[in-house]
Design a protein around this motif. Structure first.
Motif: not given
Length: 219
Positions: A187-216
């Motif tokens: 759900a958090i990944a979907d919210a980021l994608n809906s808000s137009g926030v890109p990942t570091a590589r300019g792609g779409q957010w996945q649950a695994s990337q959100v998990k790593r972000t929270l860990e950082r």
């Protein structure tokens, strides 16, 4: 018909002559035009400056803005820091009623979002600079010899970690409250994608990337 004026910036003469940096900007701009521009669209001009991000003298940007104001076209840049690293310059452009700014890597961001993003990015750069200088002073006090291949590799690894942390902090205001309220990683990944926030590589957010972000953010 939607009209664009494209602006690019590379930070050294070598980048300008070899194309380093320009290819990545062209890629992001191309993706934006394919996915978000109205059809048909036209590009009225393309301008490129070769100078430091802290340099406010931008001859090609000046020409690009003149064309934008004259024609009513939108100024299109790949990323906000390609326009400038100074929040004062970005804020002035965002306040200019004759300039409409579009950022390829943040296709759905409005002027308010871009202003906040620029301000936060400037604060983060200043803090990282202070933190790095403090770490170097501490290392020197302990007698650590700076320089050499191993030190360069270490500094590179630190820089990578700092960049990852910086990116995590940019989305903390969204991901942390949602997670605290019980939202799933998906759900958090979907919210980021809906808000137009890109990942570091300019792609779409996945649950695994959100998990790593929270860990950082917890580190």
């Amino acid at each position: 018909m939607q009209k664009f004026v494209i602006y690019r910036r590379v930070s050294t003469k070598d980048q300008g002559t070899s194309g380093l940096g320009l290819a990545a900007q062209d890629r992001d701009i191309g993706l934006f035009l394919q996915a978000y521009a109205e059809e048909p669209y036209t590009i009225l001009g393309e301008f490129t400056d070769v100078l430091s991000g802290s340099d406010n003298e931008r001859p090609q940007l000046t020409l690009a803005l003149e064309l934008v104001r004259k024609t009513g076209a939108e100024l299109l840049v790949a990323k906000l820091d390609r326009l400038s690293r100074r929040v004062s310059l970005i804020a002035a452009l965002l306040d200019d009623k004759k300039v409409q700014l579009r950022v390829a890597a943040m296709p759905n961001a409005d002027k308010f979002s871009l202003h906040i993003y620029a301000a936060l990015a400037e604060q983060e750069r200043e803090f990282i600079s202070l933190r790095t200088k403090a770490a170097l002073r501490e290392a020197k006090t302990r007698g650590v010899k700076l320089g050499g291949l191993r030190d360069k590799t270490g500094r590179r690894n630190v820089a990578v970690q700092q960049e990852a942390r910086r990116r995590a902090e940019k989305v903390a205001a969204l991901v942390v409250p949602m997670r605290d309220q019980g939202a799933s990683l998906r759900a958090i990944a979907d919210a980021l994608n809906s808000s137009g926030v890109p990942t570091a590589r300019g792609g779409q957010w996945q649950a695994s990337q959100v998990k790593r972000t929270l860990e950082r953010l917890k580190g």
